[in-house]
Motif scaffolding. Structure first.
Motif, PDB file in Angstrom:
ATOM      1  N   ASN A 197       5.975  -6.219  -3.374  1.00  0.00           N
ATOM      2  CA  ASN A 197       7.164  -6.837  -2.818  1.00  0.00           C
ATOM      3  C   ASN A 197       7.676  -5.681  -2.030  1.00  0.00           C
ATOM      4  OD1 ASN A 197       6.721  -9.369  -4.268  1.00  0.00           O
ATOM      5  ND2 ASN A 197       7.726  -8.635  -5.819  1.00  0.00           N
ATOM      6  N   ASP A 198       7.001  -4.666  -1.521  1.00  0.00           N
ATOM      7  CA  ASP A 198       7.566  -3.782  -0.707  1.00  0.00           C
ATOM      8  C   ASP A 198       7.579  -4.179   0.835  1.00  0.00           C
ATOM      9  OD1 ASP A 198       7.911  -2.187  -2.869  1.00  0.00           O
ATOM     10  OD2 ASP A 198       6.860  -0.639  -2.250  1.00  0.00           O
ATOM     11  N   PRO A 199       8.292  -3.625   1.508  1.00  0.00           N
ATOM     12  CA  PRO A 199       8.374  -3.862   2.920  1.00  0.00           C
ATOM     13  C   PRO A 199       7.041  -3.689   3.535  1.00  0.00           C
ATOM     14  CG  PRO A 199       9.741  -2.051   2.913  1.00  0.00           C
ATOM     15  CD  PRO A 199       9.522  -2.835   1.432  1.00  0.00           C
ATOM     16  N   GLN A 200       6.748  -4.294   4.725  1.00  0.00           N
ATOM     17  CA  GLN A 200       5.871  -4.022   5.575  1.00  0.00           C
ATOM     18  C   GLN A 200       5.841  -2.772   6.153  1.00  0.00           C
ATOM     19  OE1 GLN A 200       3.175  -5.843   5.506  1.00  0.00           O
ATOM     20  NE2 GLN A 200       3.734  -7.677   5.073  1.00  0.00           N
ATOM     21  N   ARG A 220       6.511   6.672   1.366  1.00  0.00           N
ATOM     22  CA  ARG A 220       6.080   5.588   0.219  1.00  0.00           C
ATOM     23  C   ARG A 220       4.795   4.858   0.553  1.00  0.00           C
ATOM     24  NH1 ARG A 220       9.317   3.295  -3.689  1.00  0.00           N
ATOM     25  NH2 ARG A 220       8.350   1.213  -4.310  1.00  0.00           N
ATOM     26  N   HIS A 221       4.644   4.663   1.995  1.00  0.00           N
ATOM     27  CA  HIS A 221       3.375   4.018   2.469  1.00  0.00           C
ATOM     28  C   HIS A 221       2.144   5.149   2.366  1.00  0.00           C
ATOM     29  CE1 HIS A 221       0.949   2.061   5.885  1.00  0.00           C
ATOM     30  NE2 HIS A 221       0.896   1.449   4.784  1.00  0.00           N
ATOM     31  N   ALA A 222       2.420   6.485   2.617  1.00  0.00           N
ATOM     32  CA  ALA A 222       1.400   7.355   2.479  1.00  0.00           C
ATOM     33  C   ALA A 222       0.870   7.172   0.943  1.00  0.00           C
ATOM     34  CB  ALA A 222       1.875   8.633   2.925  1.00  0.00           C
ATOM     35  N   ASP A 274      -0.394   0.319 -10.893  1.00  0.00           N
ATOM     36  CA  ASP A 274       0.805   1.034 -10.137  1.00  0.00           C
ATOM     37  C   ASP A 274       0.951   0.427  -8.797  1.00  0.00           C
ATOM     38  OD1 ASP A 274       1.391   2.682 -12.215  1.00  0.00           O
ATOM     39  OD2 ASP A 274       0.181   4.324 -11.267  1.00  0.00           O
ATOM     40  N   LEU A 275      -0.397   0.053  -7.959  1.00  0.00           N
ATOM     41  CA  LEU A 275      -0.281  -0.469  -6.729  1.00  0.00           C
ATOM     42  C   LEU A 275       0.329  -2.050  -6.966  1.00  0.00           C
ATOM     43  CD1 LEU A 275      -3.677  -0.028  -5.181  1.00  0.00           C
ATOM     44  CD2 LEU A 275      -1.402   0.686  -4.266  1.00  0.00           C
TER      45      LEU A 275
END
Length: 1721
Positions: free
Chosen positions: A1671-1674, A1637-1639, A1665-1666
């Motif tokens: 609110n996603d985790p670090q 997900r981070h990628a 989209d960004l």
């Protein structure tokens, strides 16, 4: 054409068309014909009489003036004959350099229009010009001081060659290549000479059938660019386009990547931007237009560097590229579409640029230009680029610029934005308003732009005010301000756009009135009280004068272009403003007066009676007088209506006592006389007819027709001339009588102002009526110079017949009486000096004013011309201005001005004033005197003796001021004529001894410090301007004037003047005339003079080498082995005999005599010269030159250097320390001893031997430096000695050198390196085998410590580097010696070994047609090194555990680390010095570097990590060929799987730099692009956070330079990754799902950051989209915030434009994201 000037049937080559528009054009044809006949006759006579000076030189200057006045108004036959004659003259051997330069400049002018003469009409041999170029540019005696060239001679010669090469015969190409092929040795500096010769000489304009005859084989950017441009469509460059654009991109040295380390300058070529632009332009077009794709990619890659926030050393080059490229394309389109047909081969139809090509080209540059237009340093370049782009595709450029302009007009906080946009619109104004099918909407923007610019007339912002005036002036010049609102009712065939514009033109009257209101407001705020103190009322500041100039120019242009109705309304408004108030006469008053002048110049129909009736002397009178003085600057015919009133006012006002009043009255007098007497155009409208008969919209921006320009001239008629002389009779004659009475004392002078006032009236009369007064005439001054040619001056008709005659001498009072009676009246003396200058030079205009107007014309022409169509397609006002300049140029021609008795009297007065009491008077008089001496032919020969007389001891009555004045007269003006440096033996023979004699005759005056400095300045000026003067051009005895200097020098006592005499004497040394024996004696004795400054001058080696002995030469054998067929370069059997072979060294007399020695190291590597001349080998040892056969000069030198006392003292002086820590090896001293030992063999060696032994054992820096200089001179001077002498010499030198190197110190190792390198330069290595065997003995013995070892290697390296490819055996031996010692523990030794290894492998190059070298090979060395590094290859990361200097540890890993450190030093040293990158060998070492290099460099990193990081950065910037790319990517893919995340991180830093620096080569391999993309996506999914971040940064950079497109597949892939579901349990957040997900989020962020200054259509959705991931985790949240913050920063400046790309909903979301919440919310 007959001698009488019959011009019937005469067809000129190319006339100056503006001559036909002059009011007296009917007289010019006969005048030009007669002048041409005169020039031809005089030039022929001078050549036949062999009178180069002054005859040929004088005629050449007259021909130059003829070209300037009439163009090439002669037949083709005359044109060819002129060129051939001057070509013969310019290539004469031993021609005086200044004459050669004079003839060359004239020849360049004759060859300028290449379309006039084809190669069938004219062919020139190339060899004489090449010989001249060799003699001048590569002079063997210039550095010795034996010949002095003008500073610009190189530039002029190269320009001449560029002009002539077009006419070299077809066979010349092969002859040139045969001449320069032997120089093509890549290891020798002489190759640069061969390259520059090819770039300069090779002809490239060829006919289609000649293309098969030309073979070009080397990478020469300048030559290839010229070849491509001259032969578009005949050379297929398509296979090389990726390589070309890769090289161009690399040449900018742009910083790339996170570390942004730029390789050293020598790593990449820095090409000339002009040739880069030329090459790119030639590549465009053709089927598929392949180069355009690369060009678009190039500007996409570098676009961000054009943003105003980016600065660096690269900016200037990028701006030059942006500025020149559109201009070059415009020239090509003009050549293809609009240029008249000529003999030069045209571009084939299929290769011509189409409209679609031009649109694509414009799109590719538009973005960069729009970014650069706001740059603080490059906005002018961007404006010029946009101007040319608007010519190519106005529909793409103009709307974008207008959009920014309207936005800038609405803001008040960004004045730079407004000035930048207005300057761009000024440049493209012609494209905006001209009739244009591509952008017909442009006319609709004219009125809104004019109205919107009015707030720019702001008194608080000078730059904005000036650019606004320029903006309004430009559009008013192009657009008639006519109300055409009724045109649609009269013309039914108008289009809708034309109808709208006609209706809108009703607003022109409103614009003109509002513009005047703005000007009035500006004037009201510019009163004297508001600008400065009341005390400064006489002068304007520079700022105020510029504003006044801009204001009057804008108002005048607006009113000139206005219709009659608008003009009347505007004039009434201006009249009311001017007469309703009384303005002070300094600032605001001058502005109002200038506006009134501009209005009156259009049409003077109003009555000024109320201005004439004032009698009281108050401010109102002064204001009215100022206003009247300006409004009289109109058509002279209009002034005749007020003849009586003007005469009455002038008679009264010029005698007023108020200074302001009579100053204004003098201005009124001058302006009245000028308006009546000058010839000038009376109107500058954009159309020759009125504005009332047709809709003026059709005339917007239309070019003037030169053939039907319809210039309305004011030519002074009989009434005007009578009025002029009536005014002179009433005003001038009484003043002249009054001046005569005041000066002679017949009339008492109550105050100095009385004389000054009368002189002012005289001066203004002269300035006003100067064009009607005949030039000074009278008898010639006889016996100035002897010539067989009649040197008549050029007499031109300028529209005046000089019917009235006034005695000029009556204009001037005698300065003698004035200096006697009132010397302190400096103001009067100033005016007298001005009057003298105007009498000699003024013909209605001053040269300075003309030059200023010519520059202004050139600037306006550059901003308004249509370079696309050419053919003088300028607006009518510009053409009229050019015609006026042509008229004024005729009045200012001064070539060949004869020196007459009246001039002699005036120059005598100037000389008297130049040596008077007051310095300001002297300075002004000297300035006029210098100009006069530079103008009148040979006048300096009359004046200089009078100046010298003032310095002589016989001048007993001379004062200190007179002495200083005379010295300043000799000094001359900076950049002007300098009598002390005149190229005339008579003057030199008088001036130089007189200067030196002053030391003994004026001791008291010389005590003043300023006088001493003045002498220094004179000598310095002589040095700067000294050029070698010809001897045999007139009477050869003149050269004997040098002889008195010598005896005079020896008796001087003041050291300053002895030094001066020695300096001047050294300037007289020549290579074509032997030095007299007494001069040789003086210089030789002065070598041991007590003064170090004199010793330095006498160390000029030219004294001792000028008598160079000549040694015989023979045609050398080439080893007996023929070269193979075809091109074969490098080591081969045919040149093996040149190599150093220890088994075949000349160790005996027989072997020495049998070997053919070749001193030039480049011969034989590429090819052999057609005739190889080498020095003849002696059959027996050469005997010394017998004393009785020596010349007198040689005997003097021999006797002194044979004297032990003289030698002792000389060596003592040479071994003294001059500047502690700053002394270095002296080339002068080296050349001295080289010349001595070359000319006298070993005659002085026994005397010098004890000194050499003593100095070699002395460790002091100065002693070691001295022995270095003598040793190098000995070795080079023994070049022609016999074997026995050379062998004895080395028996002496070898122990000395060994001793010195064993005792070497930090201060002396560079001197010894220079010594050995100098000694080995240009020498056959077999002759120096003693030296090389000595240096190879034990470089790394370790006995003297690490510094001794490093220094010995340094010295050895200097010697071997000079021998290049001819010492392969020594290189093998040295490598075998060094390999076991690579594990050094000392840093300095490692660095030196790395540098030595670079030179060892320098010969191992992989160039086309090059044989495998016999020198050591890199591949074999790397294989052996890798075997020794085996212990480190299995480790995931390599750490340094070895301490500096610790030699105790001997285990394998420790030894491998030590070896690796040395290898790193070698890689760092070799990256920038090798000719081809050994990519395969680097790839073998790459894994080790990745394992060492740290992610972040800091102070804690040790040497090995820093070196590894530097190596990776330098290697990643290396040039890759297509065959290198797959293995490089394979190595990176292998390292991407490494267990060390540091290595994976380093892969990305390497990848981003390597891709950028090889961008177009990679793009030509689609498979490798896809492979790179996969590698990047793989690393984007890396488990390590730092690696993912770097992968995102790399992806952003590759997207920005369009390495791969942001297509739907990539977007889909990234969005899919970003939508990976995360597990709900907190403990499982570190799973692969979070990484994926981070990628995806990092990939989307890279997309956003890849467009930092634009908003593509895909960006809004990706931003939305960004925002979903905030609110996603670090670390996802931090990535999103960082991206949004960067987006806000980069898009803030143009947010008003960018926000239009978003929907309302998207803007609402963005506002929430980008705007921080208020604290009080």
């Amino acid at each position: 054409m007959t001698a009488g000037g019959d011009v019937s049937g005469f067809v000129p080559q190319k006339e100056i068309v503006y001559n036909s528009l002059l009011p007296y054009c009917e007289r010019l044809e006969r005048e030009a014909a007669e002048l041409l006949v005169e020039i031809k006759a005089d030039l022929s006579r001078a050549v036949l009489l062999r009178e180069l000076w002054p005859g040929v030189t004088f005629c050449a200057r007259k021909l130059f003036s003829f070209l300037k006045l009439y163009g090439r108004r002669f037949s083709k036959e005359d044109h060819v004959l002129f060129i051939r004659l001057l070509y013969e003259l310019v290539t004469l051997p031993n021609l005086e350099p200044r004459m050669m330069q004079c003839y060359a400049r004239l020849l360049i002018q004759l060859l300028k229009k290449k379309e006039l003469l084809s190669r069938d009409d004219l062919q020139l041999p190339w060899r004489p010009l090449y010989n001249l170029y060799e003699r001048v540019v590569y002079s063997k005696t210039e550095h010795l001081g034996l010949i002095w060239f003008p500073n610009s001679v190189d530039h002029v010669l190269k320009a001449l060659i560029r002009s002539c090469r077009l006419y070299f015969p077809a066979s010349s190409t092969e002859e040139m290549l045969d001449e320069w092929r032997p120089l093509l040795c890549v290891f020798d500096g002489v190759m640069q000479k061969a390259i520059s010769n090819m770039e300069l000489f090779l002809p490239t304009i060829l006919s289609p059938e000649e293309h098969e005859q030309v073979l070009l084989f080397f990478h020469l950017v300048n030559l290839f660019a010229r070849l491509a441009n001259d032969n578009i469509g005949y050379v297929d460059w398509t296979p090389y386009i990726p390589t070309i654009f890769t090289r161009i991109l690399r040449s900018f040295n742009l910083p790339v990547g996170v570390c942004q380390m730029v390789a050293p300058r020598y790593l990449t070529n820095s090409y000339d931007v002009g040739y880069v632009v030329l090459w790119i332009t030639a590549l465009l077009g053709g089927p598929g237009n392949p180069a355009q794709k690369e060009l678009t990619c190039l500007f996409s890659s570098i676009a961000s560097f054009y943003h105003p926030s980016n600065h660096g050393r690269w900016q200037a080059r990028l701006m030059r590229l942006l500025q020149r490229l559109p201009a070059s394309v415009v020239r090509r389109v003009h050549r293809e579409r609009y240029a008249p047909p000529s003999w030069i081969t045209a571009v084939p139809e299929g290769q011509r640029l189409t409209d679609a090509d031009l649109q694509e080209f414009t799109r590719s540059l538009r973005g960069a230009a729009l970014l650069a237009m706001f740059s603080k340093t490059g906005s002018a370049d961007a404006a010029y680029a946009l101007q040319n782009l608007a010519l190519l595709a106005p529909e793409l450029v103009v709307p974008a610029v207008l959009e920014k302009t309207y936005a800038a007009m609405e803001t008040l906080t960004e004045p730079h934005t407004l000035t930048a946009t207005l300057s761009c619109v000024i440049g493209m104004a012609r494209s905006l308003v001209s009739p244009n099918d591509h952008y017909p909407e442009g006319h609709a923007h004219v009125l809104p732009l004019l109205m919107g610019s009015l707030p720019g007339v702001d008194p608080n912002d000078f730059s904005k005010c000036m650019i606004t005036f320029q903006f309004i002036t430009t559009f008013a010049t192009l657009v008639p301000l006519v109300d055409c609102s009724d045109a649609p009712s009269r013309h039914a065939d108008l289009t809708e756009i034309e109808r709208d514009i006609c209706f809108a033109s009703a607003g022109f009257e409103d614009f003109v009135l509002q513009f005047l209101d703005r000007c009035f407001a500006l004037i009201d705020s510019s009163t004297l009280e508001q600008t400065r103190d009341e005390t400064e009322t006489d002068t304007q500041t520079h700022l105020e004068s510029l504003v006044k100039l801009g204001l009057s120019s804008a108002v005048g242009t607006v009113l000139m272009q206005s219709s009659t109705e608008i003009y009347k309304v505007a004039l009434q408004k201006l009249y009311n403003f001017a007469t309703s108030s009384i303005f002070e006469t300094c600032v605001s008053g001058r502005m109002v007066a200038e506006m009134c002048r501009a209005a009156a110049k259009v049409l003077l129909t109003l009555s000024y009676e109320e201005l004439l009736n004032e009698e009281e002397l108050d401010k109102e009178l002064l204001w009215n007088l100022q206003l009247l003085s300006e409004v009289t600057r109109v058509d002279g015919e209009q002034l005749l209506k007020y003849q009586g009133e003007l005469e009455r006012i002038l008679c009264v006002c010029v005698r007023l006592r108020c200074k302001q009043a009579y100053t204004l009255a003098c201005s009124l007098l001058e302006h009245t006389l000028r308006s009546l007497s000058l010839t000038y155009p009376t109107e500058y409208r954009s159309t020759s007819g009125g504005f009332d008969n047709k809709p003026s919209e059709f005339d917007w921006g239309r070019a003037g027709d030169v053939a039907a320009l319809g210039v309305c001239w004011h030519v002074p008629g009989r009434e005007e001339e009578d009025f002029v002389f009536q005014l002179l009779s009433r005003l001038l004659r009484p003043e002249l009588r009054r001046i005569e009475q005041l000066v002679s004392g017949d009339r008492p002078m109550t105050r100095c102002a009385v004389l000054w006032q009368s002189l002012a009236v005289v001066q203004h009369c002269l300035l006003g009526a100067g064009s009607l007064l005949p030039p000074l005439d009278g008898a010639h001054v006889p016996d100035l110079v002897a010539s067989m040619v009649n040197m008549r001056e050029i007499k031109l008709h300028v529209g005046v017949d000089f019917a009235h005659r006034l005695p000029h001498t009556h204009f001037l009072p005698n300065p003698d009486h004035l200096l006697e009676r009132s010397e302190d009246d400096t103001k009067s003396l100033f005016v007298i000096i001005k009057i003298i200058g105007d009498l000699m030079f003024f013909r209605g205009t001053h040269k300075e004013e003309f030059d200023s107007r010519w520059k202004g014309f050139a600037l306006v022409k550059k901003s308004r011309e249509n370079r696309l169509r050419g053919k003088k397609q300028h607006v009518r006002a510009l053409l009229i201005d050019r015609v006026l300049l042509q008229h004024e140029m005729r009045k200012l021609v001064v070539e060949g001005s004869e020196y007459k008795v009246v001039h002699q009297e005036l120059l005598g007065d100037l000389l008297l004033l130049s040596t008077s009491t007051y310095s300001q008077v002297r300075s002004r008089a000297q300035s006029v005197l210098m100009r006069a001496m530079g103008t009148y032919s040979f006048s300096y020969r009359d004046v200089v003796p009078r100046i010298v007389q003032l310095l002589s001891p016989q001048n007993a009555s001379g004062t200190q001021q007179q002495f200083k004045g005379a010295l300043y007269c000799l000094l001359g003006e900076h950049g002007g004529f300098c009598p002390a440096a005149a190229r005339d033996w008579d003057c030199t023979g008088e001036v130089w001894p007189a200067l030196v004699r002053c030391g003994a005759t004026h001791p008291t005056i010389l005590e003043e410090l300023s006088v001493g400095r003045l002498f220094d300045d004179i000598v310095d000026r002589i040095h700067r301007q000294h050029e070698t003067t010809g001897i045999h051009l007139t009477v050869s005895e003149r050269f004997q004037y040098k002889r008195p200097y010598v005896g005079f020098c020896l008796c001087f006592r003041p050291w300053k003047f002895e030094h001066m005499a020695t300096d001047l004497l050294a300037l007289l040394l020549r290579d074509d005339y032997p030095l007299p024996p007494d001069a040789v004696l003086y210089f030789t004795q002065s070598l041991v003079h007590d003064s170090i400054s004199i010793r330095k001058v006498c160390f000029e080696p030219s004294i001792f080498v000028s008598e160079k002995r000549v040694f015989g030469g023979v045609c050398g054998e080439r080893g007996g082995v023929p070269d193979p067929e075809g091109l074969c370069v490098g080591d081969r059997e045919g040149n093996r005999w040149l190599q150093y072979d220890s088994n075949k060294l000349p160790l005996s007399q027989e072997r020495w005599d049998a070997l053919p020695f070749v001193e030039k190291t480049h011969w034989g590597y590429y090819s052999w010269p057609r005739e190889m001349m080498i020095y003849a080998a002696s059959e027996k040892p050469q005997d010394d030159l017998p004393y009785r056969e020596m010349s007198e000069g040689e005997k003097i030198i021999f006797e002194h250097f044979s004297d032990p006392d003289f030698t002792d003292r000389l060596v003592e002086f040479l071994s003294l320390e001059e500047r502690k820590g700053k002394d270095s090896f002296s080339p002068r001293c080296f050349c001295l001893f080289k010349g001595l030992f070359r000319n006298y063999d070993d005659a002085f060696l026994p005397i010098l031997r004890p000194h050499l032994e003593r100095l070699a054992s002395d460790p002091h820096e100065s002693s070691q430096r001295c022995v270095c200089e003598i040793t190098a001179g000995l070795i080079r001077g023994s070049k022609h000695w016999g074997f026995s002498k050379v062998d004895s010499l080395w028996q002496l030198l070898c122990p000395l050198i060994r001793t010195a190197l064993n005792n070497i110190t930090v201060e002396t190792y560079k001197d010894w390196g220079t010594c050995i390198a100098t000694a080995c330069e240009g020498r056959d290595p077999r002759k120096l085998h003693w030296l090389f065997e000595l240096l190879m003995e034990s470089p790394l013995s370790g006995e003297g410590g690490s510094f001794r070892d490093a220094s010995w290697l340094y010295v050895l390296q200097g010697g071997l580097a000079q021998q290049q490819w001819r010492v392969s055996e020594l290189l093998h031996r040295l490598l075998a010696y060094l390999e076991p010692k690579l594990t050094q523990v000392y840093k300095n030794v490692r660095e030196r070994i790395g540098s030595v290894l670079t030179y060892i492998f320098l010969i191992d190059v992989a160039l086309p047609h090059t044989r495998r070298t016999s020198s050591p090979h890199v591949a074999e060395f790397v294989t052996r090194v890798l075997e020794r590094l085996e212990p480190l290859t299995s480790e995931p990361e390599i750490r340094n555990h070895v301490r500096e200097g610790n030699a105790q540890e001997t285990d394998e890993r420790t030894q491998a680390v030590k070896l690796l450190k040395t290898v790193l030093k070698w890689l760092m040293a070799s990256t920038g010095r090798t000719f081809t990158m050994p990519v395969q060998q680097q790839l073998q070492l790459l894994p080790l570097l990745f394992k060492i290099a740290p992610v972040e460099i800091d102070e804690s990193c040790d040497e090995m990590k820093q070196d590894a990081r530097t190596c990776l950065s330098l290697m990643s910037q290396g040039l890759l060929y297509p065959e290198h790319i797959p293995p490089v990517l394979a190595a990176l893919e292998e390292m991407a799987g490494s267990r060390s995340w540091h290595a994976r991180f380093s892969v990305l830093t390497y990848l981003q730099i390597a891709v950028f620096y090889n961008l177009f080569t990679l793009l030509s391999l689609p498979g490798e692009v896809l492979r790179t993309r996969k590698l990047l996506m793989r690393l984007l999914l890396d488990e390590q956070l730092e690696v993912r971040d770097m992968a995102s940064t790399t992806l952003s950079g590759l997207l920005q330079c369009q390495f791969f497109p942001l297509d739907s597949s990539l977007q889909t892939q990234l969005q899919t990754l970003s939508q990976t579901c995360l597990p709900k349990a907190r403990g499982e957040l570190a799973s692969t799902d979070l990484v994926r997900r981070h990628a995806g989020v990092l990939g989307l962020s890279a997309c956003i950051l890849s467009s930092p200054y634009d908003v593509p259509r895909w960006m809004p959705q990706i931003l939305m989209d960004l925002s979903d991931h905030l609110n996603d985790p670090q670390p996802i949240e931090m990535t999103v915030k960082r991206t949004l913050s960067e987006f806000r920063r980069t898009h803030h400046d143009n947010w008003q434009e960018h926000r239009q790309r978003f929907t309302d909903d998207q803007l609402l979301v963005l506002t929430d994201l980008l705007v921080s919440p208020c604290y009080y919310a």
